[in-house]
Design a protein around this motif. Structure first.
Motif, PDB file in Angstrom:
ATOM      1  N   LEU A  85       0.762   5.314   9.278  1.00  0.00           N
ATOM      2  CA  LEU A  85      -0.781   4.891   9.328  1.00  0.00           C
ATOM      3  C   LEU A  85      -0.997   4.120  10.628  1.00  0.00           C
ATOM      4  CD1 LEU A  85      -0.285   2.909   5.819  1.00  0.00           C
ATOM      5  CD2 LEU A  85      -0.667   5.203   6.243  1.00  0.00           C
ATOM      6  N   TRP A  86      -2.125   4.840  11.268  1.00  0.00           N
ATOM      7  CA  TRP A  86      -2.543   4.364  12.485  1.00  0.00           C
ATOM      8  C   TRP A  86      -3.905   3.835  12.555  1.00  0.00           C
ATOM      9  CZ3 TRP A  86       1.209   5.342  16.486  1.00  0.00           C
ATOM     10  CH2 TRP A  86       0.902   4.557  17.802  1.00  0.00           C
ATOM     11  N   HIS A  87      -4.226   2.687  12.913  1.00  0.00           N
ATOM     12  CA  HIS A  87      -5.503   1.942  12.673  1.00  0.00           C
ATOM     13  C   HIS A  87      -6.530   2.438  13.891  1.00  0.00           C
ATOM     14  CE1 HIS A  87      -4.994  -0.502  16.397  1.00  0.00           C
ATOM     15  NE2 HIS A  87      -3.548  -0.529  15.867  1.00  0.00           N
ATOM     16  N   GLY A  88      -7.716   1.859  13.632  1.00  0.00           N
ATOM     17  CA  GLY A  88      -9.132   2.231  14.424  1.00  0.00           C
ATOM     18  C   GLY A  88      -8.992   1.270  15.624  1.00  0.00           C
ATOM     19  N   LEU A  89      -9.939   1.674  16.447  1.00  0.00           N
ATOM     20  CA  LEU A  89     -10.127   1.276  17.838  1.00  0.00           C
ATOM     21  C   LEU A  89      -9.963  -0.184  18.038  1.00  0.00           C
ATOM     22  CD1 LEU A  89     -11.012   2.180  20.580  1.00  0.00           C
ATOM     23  CD2 LEU A  89     -13.309   1.430  20.078  1.00  0.00           C
ATOM     24  N   ALA A  90     -10.720  -1.168  17.340  1.00  0.00           N
ATOM     25  CA  ALA A  90     -10.663  -2.543  17.555  1.00  0.00           C
ATOM     26  C   ALA A  90     -10.061  -3.201  16.173  1.00  0.00           C
ATOM     27  CB  ALA A  90     -12.336  -2.863  17.602  1.00  0.00           C
TER      28      ALA A  90
ATOM     29  N   ALA B 180      -0.798   0.905   2.113  1.00  0.00           N
ATOM     30  CA  ALA B 180       0.837   0.828   2.132  1.00  0.00           C
ATOM     31  C   ALA B 180       1.740   0.418   1.033  1.00  0.00           C
ATOM     32  CB  ALA B 180       1.197   0.120   3.460  1.00  0.00           C
ATOM     33  N   MET B 181       1.157  -0.581   0.171  1.00  0.00           N
ATOM     34  CA  MET B 181       1.854  -1.058  -0.830  1.00  0.00           C
ATOM     35  C   MET B 181       1.908  -0.133  -1.885  1.00  0.00           C
ATOM     36  SD  MET B 181       0.976  -5.037  -1.106  1.00  0.00           S
ATOM     37  CE  MET B 181      -0.883  -5.055  -0.788  1.00  0.00           C
ATOM     38  N   VAL B 182       0.943   0.847  -2.072  1.00  0.00           N
ATOM     39  CA  VAL B 182       1.044   1.972  -3.169  1.00  0.00           C
ATOM     40  C   VAL B 182       1.896   3.127  -2.658  1.00  0.00           C
ATOM     41  CG1 VAL B 182      -0.169   3.533  -4.055  1.00  0.00           C
ATOM     42  CG2 VAL B 182      -1.204   1.362  -4.039  1.00  0.00           C
ATOM     43  N   LEU B 183       1.839   3.446  -1.443  1.00  0.00           N
ATOM     44  CA  LEU B 183       2.509   4.466  -0.783  1.00  0.00           C
ATOM     45  C   LEU B 183       4.259   4.365  -0.722  1.00  0.00           C
ATOM     46  CD1 LEU B 183       0.407   5.925   1.961  1.00  0.00           C
ATOM     47  CD2 LEU B 183       0.592   6.772  -0.399  1.00  0.00           C
ATOM     48  N   ALA B 184       4.508   2.790  -0.755  1.00  0.00           N
ATOM     49  CA  ALA B 184       6.038   2.480  -0.517  1.00  0.00           C
ATOM     50  C   ALA B 184       6.818   2.836  -1.617  1.00  0.00           C
ATOM     51  CB  ALA B 184       5.994   0.703  -0.268  1.00  0.00           C
ATOM     52  N   ASP B 185       5.892   3.160  -2.727  1.00  0.00           N
ATOM     53  CA  ASP B 185       7.105   3.571  -3.934  1.00  0.00           C
ATOM     54  C   ASP B 185       7.663   5.070  -3.747  1.00  0.00           C
ATOM     55  OD1 ASP B 185       6.327   1.219  -5.556  1.00  0.00           O
ATOM     56  OD2 ASP B 185       4.967   2.375  -6.527  1.00  0.00           O
ATOM     57  N   GLU B 186       6.913   5.733  -3.001  1.00  0.00           N
ATOM     58  CA  GLU B 186       7.365   6.964  -2.619  1.00  0.00           C
ATOM     59  C   GLU B 186       7.844   7.399  -1.195  1.00  0.00           C
ATOM     60  OE1 GLU B 186       4.499   9.874  -4.871  1.00  0.00           O
ATOM     61  OE2 GLU B 186       3.624   8.215  -4.797  1.00  0.00           O
ATOM     62  N   TYR B 187       7.384   6.444  -0.365  1.00  0.00           N
ATOM     63  CA  TYR B 187       7.502   6.841   1.271  1.00  0.00           C
ATOM     64  C   TYR B 187       8.148   5.701   1.933  1.00  0.00           C
ATOM     65  CZ  TYR B 187       4.653  10.734  -0.084  1.00  0.00           C
ATOM     66  OH  TYR B 187       3.684  11.846  -0.849  1.00  0.00           O
ATOM     67  N   TYR B 188       8.660   6.052   2.954  1.00  0.00           N
ATOM     68  CA  TYR B 188       8.745   4.824   4.149  1.00  0.00           C
ATOM     69  C   TYR B 188       7.660   4.925   4.897  1.00  0.00           C
ATOM     70  CZ  TYR B 188      11.160   2.915   8.283  1.00  0.00           C
ATOM     71  OH  TYR B 188      11.357   2.036   9.436  1.00  0.00           O
ATOM     72  N   VAL B 189       6.968   3.549   4.725  1.00  0.00           N
ATOM     73  CA  VAL B 189       5.757   3.659   5.587  1.00  0.00           C
ATOM     74  C   VAL B 189       5.719   2.759   6.711  1.00  0.00           C
ATOM     75  CG1 VAL B 189       3.274   2.825   5.124  1.00  0.00           C
ATOM     76  CG2 VAL B 189       4.545   3.676   3.332  1.00  0.00           C
ATOM     77  N   ILE B 190       5.292   3.567   8.195  1.00  0.00           N
ATOM     78  CA  ILE B 190       5.159   2.570   8.879  1.00  0.00           C
ATOM     79  C   ILE B 190       3.837   2.445   9.485  1.00  0.00           C
ATOM     80  CG2 ILE B 190       5.927   2.589  11.491  1.00  0.00           C
ATOM     81  CD1 ILE B 190       7.624   4.988   9.291  1.00  0.00           C
ATOM     82  N   ALA B 191       3.325   1.254  10.030  1.00  0.00           N
ATOM     83  CA  ALA B 191       2.075   0.893  10.335  1.00  0.00           C
ATOM     84  C   ALA B 191       2.039   0.222  11.853  1.00  0.00           C
ATOM     85  CB  ALA B 191       1.210   0.134   9.266  1.00  0.00           C
TER      86      ALA B 191
END
Length: 260
Positions: free
Chosen positions: A13-18, A28-39
């Motif tokens: 997951l990659w954020h915006g400019l500022a 991320a908290m929802v996706l963490a059930d199924e994935y390894y989430v890196i932000a």
């Protein structure tokens, strides 16, 4: 920031400019059930260091190199990518080159290979000369004003945004947590966000989320993205401009379903 177990499929997951990585906490908290989430916090943002060579390094090509190095260090071979604004552009550039055979799913959250000049100038006007504030509460009120286009956020989410994107200046005042020199991307790298060549070369599954009132990703560009390159799926997010915050169940479910 990371969530979930490293033996699961990876999502970056990659954020915006500022902004910073913490914008993705709810998703991320929802996706963490199924994935390894890196932000990650991009260089010059949040808890990451500032560039010693801002004129050279604050640009999409360098950010994509960092993304490739990050994937290598974490030994991630297959990547699902969700990028808001700048984060989507980094994903496009990476998927067209260094991570071409590794990014399988690409979510472009209010980003495309051609952006409206007027909106870029608007973003530059506040990002390049960040204001300072006497308190975090005052800073939060400022965020609530400039990020109205994000759509609905709860009081808890607004407060988290303020607390996770604040930096204290030497005089004790508060300012957003990024290097103001990151706007050299616009002064030193002409048309860094004009990326039709890269977009047209993509073959990964692609989803475009466009804020209904977005002034950055124009409707005609979003429609063209459904006919060119990866022929993206396009979903318009009601009640948002630039960019949907991906913080409410309806938006999170769109992303979750696509990543499957």
């Amino acid at each position: 920031m990371e969530w979930g177990s490293a033996d699961k499929p990876a999502v970056i997951l990659w954020h915006g400019l500022a902004r910073t990585s913490r914008d993705f906490d709810d998703l991320a908290m929802v996706l963490a059930d199924e994935y390894y989430v890196i932000a990650p916090d991009a260089i010059g943002h949040g808890l990451s260091q500032w560039s010693p060579l801002p004129a050279q390094e604050y640009c999409l090509d360098f950010y994509a190199r960092l993304a490739n190095d990050l994937a290598d260090q974490l030994n991630i071979q297959t990547i699902r990518w969700v990028g808001t604004s700048m984060g989507g552009a980094i994903g496009t550039v990476a998927a067209a080159d260094l991570l071409k055979n590794r990014i399988t799913h690409l979510v472009l959250n209010d980003n495309g290979p051609q952006l409206a000049d007027a909106a870029i100038q608007r973003i530059r006007s506040y990002a390049g000369s960040p204001a300072s504030f006497s308190s975090v509460t005052e800073f939060e009120q400022y965020l609530r004003q400039i990020y109205v286009p994000y759509g609905w956020l709860s009081d808890v989410q607004w407060r988290r945004m303020a607390e996770s994107s604040v930096r204290r200046l030497p005089d004790g005042r508060i300012t957003p947590h990024y290097d103001p020199q990151m706007v050299m991307q616009f002064t030193e790298h002409d048309n860094d966000y004009l990326r039709w060549d890269e977009y047209d070369s993509l073959s990964c599954k692609t989803l475009v989320l466009r804020g209904e009132h977005s002034d950055l990703l124009l409707e005609e560009v979003a429609q063209a993205m459904t006919k060119r390159g990866p022929k993206a799926q396009l979903i318009t997010v009601a009640g948002c401009g630039h960019a949907p915050a991906l913080n409410v169940p309806e938006q999170i479910e769109i992303v979750r379903n696509f990543l499957k």
